[in-house]
Write a protein that holds these residues in place. Structure first.
Motif, PDB file in Angstrom:
ATOM      1  N   ARG A 154     -68.114 -68.615  39.210  1.00  0.00           N
ATOM      2  CA  ARG A 154     -69.234 -67.680  39.373  1.00  0.00           C
ATOM      3  C   ARG A 154     -69.534 -67.449  40.846  1.00  0.00           C
ATOM      4  NH1 ARG A 154     -68.311 -66.909  35.048  1.00  0.00           N
ATOM      5  NH2 ARG A 154     -69.347 -67.448  33.102  1.00  0.00           N
ATOM      6  N   LYS A 191     -68.900 -60.528  36.628  1.00  0.00           N
ATOM      7  CA  LYS A 191     -70.363 -60.703  36.617  1.00  0.00           C
ATOM      8  C   LYS A 191     -70.917 -60.294  35.269  1.00  0.00           C
ATOM      9  CE  LYS A 191     -73.250 -59.119  39.571  1.00  0.00           C
ATOM     10  NZ  LYS A 191     -73.908 -58.277  40.586  1.00  0.00           N
ATOM     11  N   ASP A 210     -75.980 -63.692  38.345  1.00  0.00           N
ATOM     12  CA  ASP A 210     -75.286 -64.308  37.220  1.00  0.00           C
ATOM     13  C   ASP A 210     -76.021 -65.585  36.833  1.00  0.00           C
ATOM     14  OD1 ASP A 210     -73.375 -64.687  35.250  1.00  0.00           O
ATOM     15  OD2 ASP A 210     -71.789 -63.952  36.576  1.00  0.00           O
TER      16      ASP A 210
END
Lengths: 497, 230
Positions: B114, B172, B100
Motif C-alpha cells: 500500500r 488504490k 487507502d
C-alpha cells in the motif's frame, strides 16, 4: 384535557317521590288545621296567607313539582273548606272567586320560585360533591405509578360518584362479579370501536352497565362500565371527566413505560457495542503486533539487524502473553456470569493479601508495595482463591495506572464491623464521573491503564458480590490525585468487636 | 532533497510502533513516531513526511479530524489503519481524503505494498500520461481505445471512463461514493447498485473469468480497487 361529546346519559327526572308528595300533603293539612283554628280570630284574607306559607315550605323542602302540587292542593282545600259555600268546590261570591284566583297565581308563583331555588341549591351541593370527588381522583392519579393503581382509583371514584358499582374491562373481558351476556357484548363493542354504549332502560335488556372507552389503544384498550342509573347531567359530566382523566393518566403511564423500555434497550445496545469494540480492539492489537512482527521476520529477515530480530521476537512473546491473559479474563468473566461454584472455608485474611501481593511482585519486580496489616484479625469464611484473584486484579489495576516508581499500599484492617482490604495508588485518580462505572466491564477511564483488558475490576466486582462483600473507590486522595479501592466483607457475628 | 522517504506513523499502541520501527527501517524508510493526534499533527507540519500511516482510534482526536486537518494544506498520502468494527469510520476516512486503508491485523507485506502504491501514485500525478496499462490491457485515454494483445475491446463511454478512473488509481481503493461522484456527479453518490451493474458489465468485457475477477477487485462494503501493476 380531551374534549368529548356530551354524555348520552338518561334525562334527569324531577318528578317528586311519593314521600315528598305525602309530606307536602301533611304540610297543607297542618296549614288547613291552623287555618281552622285561626279562622274566628282573623279576617278571611289571612287564611289564604296560612296556606301560602304551607306551599312555600313544601317548595323549599321538596322542590319545584312538590311546590306546584302543594299549591294545587292548597287551592282545593281553601276552596273546599273555607270559601262559601263551604264543603263544596263551588264559589258563590264574585270577590271570593277573585281572591281564589289571586291565591292560585301567587301560590303557583311562590311554589315555582321557591322550588326552583331549592333545586338549584341541591344541584350546587351536588356539583360541589362531584367536584370534590373529581379533585380527589386527580390528586390520587397524580401520584399513581402503575396502571393497576389508576384503575383502582377510577373504580373508587365512579363508585362514590354514582353510588353504584363500576367496572374497568380490558380485552380479556373479565370482570368481578361476572358480566351478563348483554354487558359482555356491549363492553366488547366499545373495546373494538371506541364509541360509548349506553345501557338500555331497565327491562329492555339484560345489560346493566353503560360502557365508555377509557384507553383507546389498538393493543390493550380499556373500557369503563358505569352501572345504569338515572344520573343528572352534572353526574354524567363528572363520570366522563373521571374516565377521561384516568384514561389520560393510563396513556401517560404506558408512554412512560415504552420510553423506559426504549432507554433500557439503548443502554443494552451501547454496552454491547462497547463490548464488541473493546473485544475487537483488545484481541486485534496483540494480534496485529504478532502478525506484523512475524511477517517482518519472514519477509525482511535479511535486512534486519540482530537486535531488531530479538526485539521483534520479544514483542511477539509479550503480546502472546497479553492475549493469553485477556482470554483468561474473558473466561473468568464468563464463569462469573454463569454463576460461581464457591469453595468456602475459614481462612486467615493476611494470607490472602500476602498471596496476591507476592503474585504482583513476581510480575512487576520493580514496583514498591507496602502492606500494613492490622494485628489479631479474625478468620474469614470465604473462597480463598477467588478473593485472592479479586484483590490481585485491584492491585494489577493500580499497577497499570500509577506511574513507575510510585508506591502502592495494600492494607488490611477492621472498619465498621467489616474486614477491609484496600489498594491505594499514587496515580492520577478516578474522576467522579467515572467512579460509578469503573467496575463495569470494558470501561477504561480516560486515565485507565492503556494495556488493561477492561475486565479486571469487573471481575473483582463479580467475585466480591458473590462472596457477599461490597466494594468501592475513593478518589482523589490528595490534590495530585491517587485512588483507594476497597473490598469489605462482613465479620462473623460476635467477632467484630 | 531528502534521500530517504519519511513515513509518519500516528498510532496510540506502542507495540505497533515497536514492530513497524524495525520493519519499515528494514524496508529502507525513515520513520517518525507519534502516539497522539496532537503530536502527529505537529510532526506533520515540522517534518513534511512523504506519507502518513494513521490509526483511526486515537485517544485525543478522531482520526477523521486528523485527515481533515492534513487535507486542508496538503495532499500527502494517508494510509488508514482500522479494526474490523470501524467499517463506517473507514469509509468516512476514505471519503474525507485518505488514500487507502489496511485492516488490523495485517501482514507487513500488505502495508508495504500500500505504501509503495501511494508513493507511486503521488509521483504519477505530475506525469499525467494518456497511455495506461491494467494487467494485460492497454488503455489509450486520448483515442478511447482498450486492447488486449492487439485486439480491441468495445466499451461504452461510461464503461471506458470507469476503467480509466480505476486504472489511473491502480492499486488504490476507490470508494463507491468517490467513483459515483467522479463519473455520474454529486446527485448520484448514493446509487451504489447502479455502480455494481456497471462494474459487472465491465468485468464481462475485460476479465478472463468475470466471476473471479483479477483486474478489478471488490473491497466489500467500501469500493473497488484496480490491480496494481508491479
Amino acid at each position: 384535557m380531551m374534549l368529548m361529546s356530551e354524555p348520552a346519559l338518561p334525562a334527569p327526572s324531577r318528578i317528586p317521590g311519593a314521600r315528598a308528595l305525602v309530606a307536602s300533603m301533611l304540610i297543607v293539612l297542618l296549614a288547613g288545621l291552623a287555618a281552622a283554628v285561626l279562622r274566628p280570630l282573623t279576617p278571611p284574607g289571612s287564611i289564604a296567607l296560612v296556606f301560602l306559607v304551607a306551599v312555600l315550605f313544601s317548595a323549599v323542602l321538596y322542590g319545584l313539582w312538590t311546590g306546584i302540587a302543594a299549591s294545587g292542593l292548597a287551592f282545593l282545600a281553601l276552596n273546599f273548606f273555607f270559601v262559601e259555600p263551604v264543603l263544596t268546590f263551588r264559589v258563590a261570591l264574585a270577590e271570593d272567586f277573585l281572591s281564589l284566583s289571586v291565591f292560585v297565581l301567587v301560590a303557583g308563583l311562590t311554589g315555582t320560585l321557591a322550588g326552583r331555588l331549592r333545586e338549584q341549591a341541591t344541584a350546587a351541593e351536588e356539583r360541589a360533591r362531584l367536584l370534590e370527588h373529581l379533585s380527589q381522583l386527580s390528586s390520587t392519579l397524580g401520584a399513581v405509578a402503575s396502571e393497576d393503581k389508576a384503575r383502582q382509583a377510577l373504580l373508587h371514584c365512579l363508585h362514590v360518584l354514582t353510588g353504584r358499582p363500576a367496572l374497568v374491562v380490558d380485552h380479556n373481558l373479565s370482570a368481578d362479579p361476572p358480566m351478563s351476556p348483554d354487558d359482555l357484548q356491549a363492553a366488547d363493542r366499545v373495546l373494538r370501536h371506541g364509541t360509548p354504549q349506553v345501557a338500555a332502560a331497565s327491562g329492555w335488556s339484560d345489560g346493566r352497565y353503560s360502557f365508555y372507552p377509557l384507553v383507546i389503544d389498538p393493543d390493550v384498550p380499556l373500557v369503563a362500565g358505569v352501572f345504569r342509573s338515572g344520573p343528572s347531567p352534572d353526574l354524567g359530566r363528572a363520570v366522563m371527566s373521571a374516565i377521561e382523566q384516568t384514561g389520560a393518566v393510563i396513556h401517560r403511564l404506558r408512554l412512560g413505560r415504552i420510553a423506559g423500555e426504549a432507554r433500557m434497550q439503548a443502554e443494552r445496545e451501547s454496552i454491547r457495542s462497547a463490548l464488541l469494540s473493546s473485544l475487537s480492539h483488545d484481541l486485534k492489537t496483540p494480534l496485529a503486533t504478532i502478525l506484523g512482527s512475524v511477517t517482518t521476520l519472514r519477509e525482511l529477515a535479511s535486512a534486519l539487524p540482530e537486535a531488531a530480530r530479538n526485539d521483534l521476537l520479544a514483542a511477539i512473546e509479550e503480546d502472546a502473553r497479553r492475549l493469553n491473559a485477556y482470554v483468561g479474563d474473558l473466561l473468568h468473566m464468563t464463569r462469573l456470569q454463569a454463576g460461581l461454584d464457591l469453595r468456602l472455608d475459614w481462612v486467615d485474611p493476611p494470607d490472602i493479601l500476602d498471596a496476591a501481593v507476592a503474585r504482583i511482585r513476581r510480575a512487576y519486580p520493580g514496583r514498591i508495595i507496602i502492606t500494613p496489616i492490622e494485628p489479631d484479625l479474625p478468620l474469614l469464611c470465604t473462597d480463598a482463591s477467588l478473593l485472592e484473584q479479586a484483590l490481585f486484579n485491584c492491585i494489577d489495576n493500580a499497577n497499570g495506572i500509577a506511574p513507575a516508581g510510585t508506591t502502592i499500599t495494600v492494607a488490611l484492617r477492621r472498619e465498621h464491623g467489616t474486614l477491609q482490604f484496600s489498594v491505594e495508588d499514587e496515580g492520577p485518580g478516578v474522576p467522579a464521573d467515572d467512579q460509578h462505572r469503573i467496575f463495569e466491564p470494558f470501561q477504561r477511564g480516560e486515565t485507565g491503564a492503556p494495556n488493561g483488558t477492561g475486565l479486571g475490576l469487573a471481575i473483582t466486582k463479580g467475585i466480591v458480590q458473590a462472596l457477599g462483600g461490597s466494594l468501592g473507590v475513593e478518589s482523589p486522595l490528595t490534590p495530585k490525585g491517587g485512588a483507594r479501592f476497597w473490598l469489605a466483607f462482613p465479620l462473623p457475628e460476635g467477632r467484630s468487636a | 532533497m531528502k534521500s530517504r522517504i519519511v513515513i509518519l506513523i500516528i498510532d496510540d499502541e506502542p507495540q505497533i510502533h515497536r514492530f513497524l520501527k524495525h520493519s519499515l527501517a528494514a524496508a529502507g524508510y525513515h520513520l517518525l513516531h507519534a502516539e497522539t493526534a496532537a503530536v502527529g499533527l505537529a510532526a506533520f507540519s515540522a517534518h513534511k513526511p512523504d506519507i502518513i500511516v494513521l490509526d483511526l482510534g486515537l485517544p485525543d482526536l478522531d482520526g477523521k479530524a486528523v485527515i481533515g486537518q492534513i487535507r486542508q494544506t496538503s495532499q500527502t498520502p494517508i494510509i488508514v489503519l482500522s479494526a474490523r468494527d470501524q467499517e463506517t469510520e473507514k469509509i468516512a476516512a476514505l471519503d474525507l481524503g485518505a488514500d487507502d486503508f489496511v485492516a488490523k491485523p495485517f501482514g507487513i507485506g500488505e502495508l508495504l505494498a500500500r505504501i509503495r502504491v501511494c508513493l507511486r501514485a503521488n509521483r504519477a500525478i505530475a506525469a499525467q500520461t494518456h497511455k495506461l496499462t491494467l494487467g494485460d490491457l492497454t488503455i489509450d485515454d486520448e483515442a478511447h481505445r482498450v486492447e488486449r494483445a492487439g485486439n480491441a475491446i468495445r466499451l461504452t463511454p461510461k464503461e471506458f471512463d470507469l476503467l480509466v478512473l480505476l486504472a489511473r488509481n491502480a492499486g488504490k481503493v476507490l470508494t463507491h461514493r468517490h467513483i459515483l461522484q467522479s463519473l455520474w456527479g454529486p446527485a448520484h453518490v448514493e446509487d451504489t447498485p447502479y455502480l455494481r451493474v456497471f462494474i459487472g458489465q465491465l468485468r464481462q468485457k475485460i476479465e478472463a473469468e468475470p466471476t473471479s475477477p483479477r483486474l478489478i477487485l471488490t473491497e466489500p462494503g467500501v469500493g473497488y480497487r484496480a490491480v496494481a501493476g508491479e
